[in-house]
Design a protein around this motif. Sequence first.
Motif, PDB file in Angstrom:
ATOM      1  N   LEU A   1       0.838  -1.204   0.000  1.00 30.74           N
ATOM      2  CA  LEU A   1       0.000   0.000   0.000  1.00 30.74           C
ATOM      3  C   LEU A   1       0.871   1.251   0.000  1.00 30.74           C
ATOM      4  O   LEU A   1       1.970   1.248   0.572  1.00 30.74           O
ATOM      5  CB  LEU A   1      -0.893   0.036   1.250  1.00 30.74           C
TER       6      LEU A   1
ATOM      7  N   GLU B   1       0.918   6.674   2.599  1.00 28.04           N
ATOM      8  CA  GLU B   1      -0.152   7.486   3.186  1.00 28.04           C
ATOM      9  C   GLU B   1      -1.360   6.643   3.586  1.00 28.04           C
ATOM     10  O   GLU B   1      -2.099   7.000   4.510  1.00 28.04           O
ATOM     11  CB  GLU B   1      -0.577   8.646   2.265  1.00 28.04           C
ATOM     12  N   ASP B   2      -1.580   5.510   2.911  1.00 26.17           N
ATOM     13  CA  ASP B   2      -2.679   4.621   3.296  1.00 26.17           C
ATOM     14  C   ASP B   2      -2.376   3.897   4.609  1.00 26.17           C
ATOM     15  O   ASP B   2      -3.289   3.554   5.358  1.00 26.17           O
ATOM     16  CB  ASP B   2      -2.955   3.582   2.202  1.00 26.17           C
ATOM     17  N   LYS B   3      -1.108   3.658   4.881  1.00 18.50           N
ATOM     18  CA  LYS B   3      -0.710   2.927   6.087  1.00 18.50           C
ATOM     19  C   LYS B   3      -0.607   3.827   7.314  1.00 18.50           C
ATOM     20  O   LYS B   3      -0.578   3.336   8.433  1.00 18.50           O
ATOM     21  CB  LYS B   3       0.623   2.217   5.854  1.00 18.50           C
TER      22      LYS B   3
ATOM     23  N   LEU C   1      -3.985   5.217  10.728  1.00 17.95           N
ATOM     24  CA  LEU C   1      -5.122   4.315  10.514  1.00 17.95           C
ATOM     25  C   LEU C   1      -6.195   4.525  11.578  1.00 17.95           C
ATOM     26  O   LEU C   1      -5.900   4.633  12.761  1.00 17.95           O
ATOM     27  CB  LEU C   1      -4.660   2.859  10.537  1.00 17.95           C
TER      28      LEU C   1
ATOM     29  N   LYS D   1     -10.875   4.305   8.034  1.00 18.07           N
ATOM     30  CA  LYS D   1      -9.868   4.129   6.984  1.00 18.07           C
ATOM     31  C   LYS D   1      -9.591   2.646   6.753  1.00 18.07           C
ATOM     32  O   LYS D   1      -9.493   2.180   5.608  1.00 18.07           O
ATOM     33  CB  LYS D   1      -8.586   4.864   7.370  1.00 18.07           C
TER      34      LYS D   1
ATOM     35  N   LEU E   1     -10.127   0.459   3.341  1.00 14.29           N
ATOM     36  CA  LEU E   1      -9.011  -0.280   2.725  1.00 14.29           C
ATOM     37  C   LEU E   1      -9.344  -1.763   2.580  1.00 14.29           C
ATOM     38  O   LEU E   1      -9.053  -2.372   1.547  1.00 14.29           O
ATOM     39  CB  LEU E   1      -7.741  -0.106   3.555  1.00 14.29           C
TER      40      LEU E   1
ATOM     41  N   GLN F   1     -11.721  -2.266  -0.297  1.00 14.16           N
ATOM     42  CA  GLN F   1     -11.018  -2.119  -1.575  1.00 14.16           C
ATOM     43  C   GLN F   1     -10.056  -3.268  -1.838  1.00 14.16           C
ATOM     44  O   GLN F   1      -9.852  -3.674  -2.986  1.00 14.16           O
ATOM     45  CB  GLN F   1     -10.220  -0.815  -1.597  1.00 14.16           C
TER      46      GLN F   1
END
Length: 117
Positions: free
Chosen positions: A68, A71-73, A76, A80, A84, A87
């Motif tokens: 990932l 910024e996604d990690k 959290l 969020k 994730l 998705q």
Amino acid sequence: MDKMLTIYGIKNCNTMKKAMVWLDQHNVAYDFHDYKKLNISEETLREWAGQVDWTVLLNKAGTTFRRLPQEDKEELTQEKAISLMEQHPSLIKRPVVAQGGKILSIGFKEEEYKKLF
């Protein structure tokens, strides 16, 4: 048990294979929900997060999480994480075993399965 057990996961996952072999060997009937074919709904993820802490559901150890974007990690939150996992269902720890909407088990531990089934 009055309602059918459902085991959620990905067919090619080694942990899934171990769990399904164990269930088959112990004559425990179940339906298999393959995330790759059937996805997972936000509603289901929210129900699960209401039963267990979302940090238990999110698999941070797998390659999907490591791949990932940074910024996604970061930072959290439950919201969020649910987004994730919806998705990228590979982010959900496997297997999730549920019955009648209630989570019975996450992951595969033979001793836990012996007690449950």
